[in-house]
Design an enzyme around this catalytic site. Sequence first.
Site, PDB file in Angstrom:
ATOM      1  N   LYS A  88     -57.483 -52.051 -32.224  1.00 24.58           N
ATOM      2  CA  LYS A  88     -57.919 -52.437 -30.657  1.00 24.58           C
ATOM      3  C   LYS A  88     -58.524 -51.171 -30.435  1.00 24.58           C
ATOM      4  O   LYS A  88     -57.951 -50.146 -30.256  1.00 24.58           O
ATOM      5  CB  LYS A  88     -56.623 -53.123 -30.163  1.00 24.58           C
ATOM      6  CG  LYS A  88     -57.297 -53.493 -28.589  1.00 24.58           C
ATOM      7  CD  LYS A  88     -56.281 -54.066 -27.905  1.00 24.58           C
ATOM      8  CE  LYS A  88     -56.505 -54.444 -26.488  1.00 24.58           C
ATOM      9  NZ  LYS A  88     -55.209 -55.090 -25.815  1.00 24.58           N
TER      10      LYS A  88
ATOM     11  N   SER B 260     -56.010 -58.977 -23.371  1.00 22.97           N
ATOM     12  CA  SER B 260     -57.076 -58.278 -23.527  1.00 22.97           C
ATOM     13  C   SER B 260     -57.272 -57.643 -25.204  1.00 22.97           C
ATOM     14  O   SER B 260     -58.187 -57.109 -25.640  1.00 22.97           O
ATOM     15  CB  SER B 260     -56.923 -56.627 -22.945  1.00 22.97           C
ATOM     16  OG  SER B 260     -55.547 -56.179 -23.522  1.00 22.97           O
TER      17      SER B 260
ATOM     18  N   SER C 185     -51.034 -59.632 -23.200  1.00 22.22           N
ATOM     19  CA  SER C 185     -52.327 -59.526 -23.785  1.00 22.22           C
ATOM     20  C   SER C 185     -52.174 -59.760 -25.403  1.00 22.22           C
ATOM     21  O   SER C 185     -53.177 -59.473 -26.039  1.00 22.22           O
ATOM     22  CB  SER C 185     -52.931 -58.029 -23.699  1.00 22.22           C
ATOM     23  OG  SER C 185     -53.481 -57.980 -22.238  1.00 22.22           O
TER      24      SER C 185
END
Length: 490
Positions: free
Chosen positions: A94, A170, A194
């Site tokens: 990520k 996220s 997230s």
Amino acid sequence: MADFTLNRRHLLAGAVAATAVPARAAAAAPDDAMGLAARIRSGDASARETVLAALERAEAAQAKLNFAVLIDRPRAISALPTDDRKPVIPTFIKDLNDYKGWPTRNGSRAFEKAPPATANERFVDAFAQMNTLPLGKTATPEFGLMCVTEPLSHGATRNPWNPDFSPGGSSGGSAAAVAAGVVPIAHANYGGGSIRIPAALTGLFGFKPSRGRMAGQKTADDPGEIAVDHVLTRSVRDAALTMAALQAPGADGLGAAVPRLAGPVGERLRIGVITVTADGSQPDQEVLAGIARTRTLLTGMGHNVSDASWPFNAADFGRDFLSFWAFSAAQSVGFVSKAMGADGVAQLEPLTRHLAAQGAALSPADFQALIGRLLAYRAAYDASFRDHDVLLTPVLSRHAVPIGYLSHSRPPADVVADMMRLVAYTPVQNMAGAAAMSVPIMQATNGLPLGMHFAGRRGDDARLLDLAFQLEAAAPWAQRLPPIWFGNRS
């Protein structure tokens, strides 16, 4: 350290020490990480063809889903092991975390010209050594502040179940990659839901470990450390074994390390159910129906299910968590201002600047009082488990989030208000440092996945994983594939 390294090496090499053998195990997901490693070891697949195929899938999926900010084909090929029978699992990191040689852009236009990172962050480093091979970096909203992945820097990431909807955030890019069968496992993180939110929206298993459990986190129980790193997976076993391998030793108050669970132990639990949001409303009908079906499923499995209630004023908690979130935004904007000046700050999104202004308005005394209230919420949350072992709630107040629902063109205050109504359930566990998970056992009537949210106290990781294995056996989801799917179908 030797034991930690051994665990990492053995995780995806298939040397799994199961603590229990399930009477009825769910079928593994098509080419989950453990299954893919076994195929490479057996010679049914090679390391090289595995990585090349994943790169092809990634490039095809990028055109449809916009899940990645970087796909580095040359580096991935150069990192292939010389032994073609050595298990190597393609994955993604990520883009909130440093990975050596790649820039960290934080989902922000302010970082579009960021230089390559010079070192790996500790969790990323441990994960990358776990027989995985990162292919690139996945999309995230700016600084991970939103529950959808639609940054101005990169555009909207789309859900493989329906590209008109968001995969959440996220960790939305990672979720889209795993849900579409690009890779079997991908890095995920952050501090208000997230991991669990994108898992719920994309039909994945999303496990949030307890605070201090994972490599790279402080081992002390610091209430200000709400973020945690882990992974998104299609199977419970991939997530469970990743956590067992990458947990940090000796975290305060966590008790024994999480064992290498490979199937359900079968503990029967008292499960409390909450559906009401912070403002006293109920989630949408699809979510309520999913909760009702989950209650029936759990009862049939032998668990004791009863109604519960928030052990504190939920509206007050929501406001205080938002203040803490805004303080985090203010810290991020302060870093940009110091490093890049006013021009860098001007590149930040309206929501980021709006939140940061709220956070910057907190005085030191205000902040200390805020921390005191958050600690009180945590104490009340922990005390509520006298009445139940596990908590069941929705993940979100909506079963699906259309692209543009939290548009940057809207007034930031309105976006924040809608986001807080949407994210009504998951921030509690980040504040408490508690273990929690989204399990993809339900579907909405329109076919979209509907994850159910289970939570315990800090340190209840093994108990929740046991329940996840039970649910995977009772209501398998492995063969449920989205319309946009790039992996194998058997």
